[in-house]
Design a protein around this motif. Structure first.
Motif, PDB file in Angstrom:
ATOM      1  N   ILE A  75      17.123   4.817   0.202  1.00 26.62           N
ATOM      2  CA  ILE A  75      16.304   4.375  -1.079  1.00 26.62           C
ATOM      3  C   ILE A  75      16.414   2.695  -1.200  1.00 26.62           C
ATOM      4  O   ILE A  75      15.628   2.136  -1.346  1.00 26.62           O
ATOM      5  N   LEU A  76      17.707   2.089  -0.811  1.00 31.55           N
ATOM      6  CA  LEU A  76      17.827   0.681  -0.898  1.00 31.55           C
ATOM      7  C   LEU A  76      16.769   0.171   0.239  1.00 31.55           C
ATOM      8  O   LEU A  76      15.914  -0.748  -0.246  1.00 31.55           O
ATOM      9  N   PHE A  77      16.929   0.523   1.261  1.00 29.61           N
ATOM     10  CA  PHE A  77      15.999   0.116   2.444  1.00 29.61           C
ATOM     11  C   PHE A  77      14.326   0.390   2.299  1.00 29.61           C
ATOM     12  O   PHE A  77      13.601  -0.038   3.050  1.00 29.61           O
ATOM     13  N   GLY A  78      14.117   1.359   1.592  1.00 32.56           N
ATOM     14  CA  GLY A  78      12.969   1.876   1.295  1.00 32.56           C
ATOM     15  C   GLY A  78      12.172   2.726   2.480  1.00 32.56           C
ATOM     16  O   GLY A  78      11.228   2.442   2.882  1.00 32.56           O
ATOM     17  N   PHE A  79      13.225   3.485   3.064  1.00 37.29           N
ATOM     18  CA  PHE A  79      12.866   4.447   4.234  1.00 37.29           C
ATOM     19  C   PHE A  79      12.653   5.803   3.558  1.00 37.29           C
ATOM     20  O   PHE A  79      13.685   6.594   3.324  1.00 37.29           O
ATOM     21  N   GLN A  80      11.615   6.224   3.811  1.00 37.00           N
ATOM     22  CA  GLN A  80      11.153   7.661   3.341  1.00 37.00           C
ATOM     23  C   GLN A  80      11.495   7.751   1.950  1.00 37.00           C
ATOM     24  O   GLN A  80      11.943   8.811   1.420  1.00 37.00           O
ATOM     25  N   THR A  81      11.169   6.952   0.988  1.00 37.76           N
ATOM     26  CA  THR A  81      11.515   6.783  -0.317  1.00 37.76           C
ATOM     27  C   THR A  81      11.071   8.187  -1.087  1.00 37.76           C
ATOM     28  O   THR A  81      11.847   8.500  -2.015  1.00 37.76           O
ATOM     29  N   ARG A  82       9.999   8.324  -0.951  1.00 38.31           N
ATOM     30  CA  ARG A  82       9.303   9.190  -1.766  1.00 38.31           C
ATOM     31  C   ARG A  82      10.014  10.633  -1.522  1.00 38.31           C
ATOM     32  O   ARG A  82      10.312  11.350  -2.534  1.00 38.31           O
ATOM     33  N   ASP A 133       9.138   1.666   4.509  1.00 38.23           N
ATOM     34  CA  ASP A 133       7.972   2.236   4.173  1.00 38.23           C
ATOM     35  C   ASP A 133       6.719   1.526   4.115  1.00 38.23           C
ATOM     36  O   ASP A 133       5.675   1.926   4.722  1.00 38.23           O
ATOM     37  N   HIS A 134       6.841   0.245   3.444  1.00 39.59           N
ATOM     38  CA  HIS A 134       5.531  -0.404   3.408  1.00 39.59           C
ATOM     39  C   HIS A 134       5.218  -0.983   4.760  1.00 39.59           C
ATOM     40  O   HIS A 134       4.062  -0.876   5.283  1.00 39.59           O
TER      41      HIS A 134
END
Length: 138
Positions: A75-82, A133-134
């Motif tokens: 979640i912090l790094f925004g990896f596969q967040t959803r 993710d971006h």
């Protein structure tokens, strides 16, 4: 006519400030789950015994630790967040029901449901511009 809601929308929606706030929110979520996950690592036997008091097998504890530590970092790094956010939301709701349902623990019960709501917002809106993710979605 002045509408403060529109002013906030313009300040945060698809702006660097909004994406920075998203990152800050993800960092705050990581902090909570990283501390909690690490506490489960250093107090493994006690946590495993506590899980048994609600009828859960202690064999689930490594998965809980992985979700809290690994999911928190994702979640912090925004990896596969959803995807991770859905798992985190379900985890928050289940832990509220299983461990905090008594009247004497109502604050933690409500806190877990509030966290689930935050994770569901991440599911809908994603991690924003400052995320892995971006980069992967480009």
């Amino acid at each position: 006519m002045f509408n403060p809601n529109v002013s906030f929308k313009n300040a945060f929606e698809n702006t660097n400030l909004g994406h920075l706030v998203n990152l800050l929110c993800r960092a705050l979520l990581l902090w909570l789950f990283f501390v909690s996950g690490w506490g489960k690592v250093v107090n493994y036997d006690a946590v495993a015994a506590y899980m048994g008091t609600v009828g859960l097998p202690s064999s689930l504890l490594p998965l809980v630790i992985l979700l809290e530590l690994g999911g928190g970092l994702a979640i912090l790094f925004g990896f596969q967040t959803r995807v991770i956010a859905v798992f985190m939301a379900v985890y928050c709701i289940l832990s509220a029901i299983l461990f905090h349902a008594g009247a004497d623990d109502a604050n933690n019960f409500m806190k877990n449901f509030g966290l689930a709501g935050g994770f569901l917002l991440l599911t809908v809106y994603g991690a924003g511009r400052f995320s892995i993710d971006h980069l992967l979605e480009k």
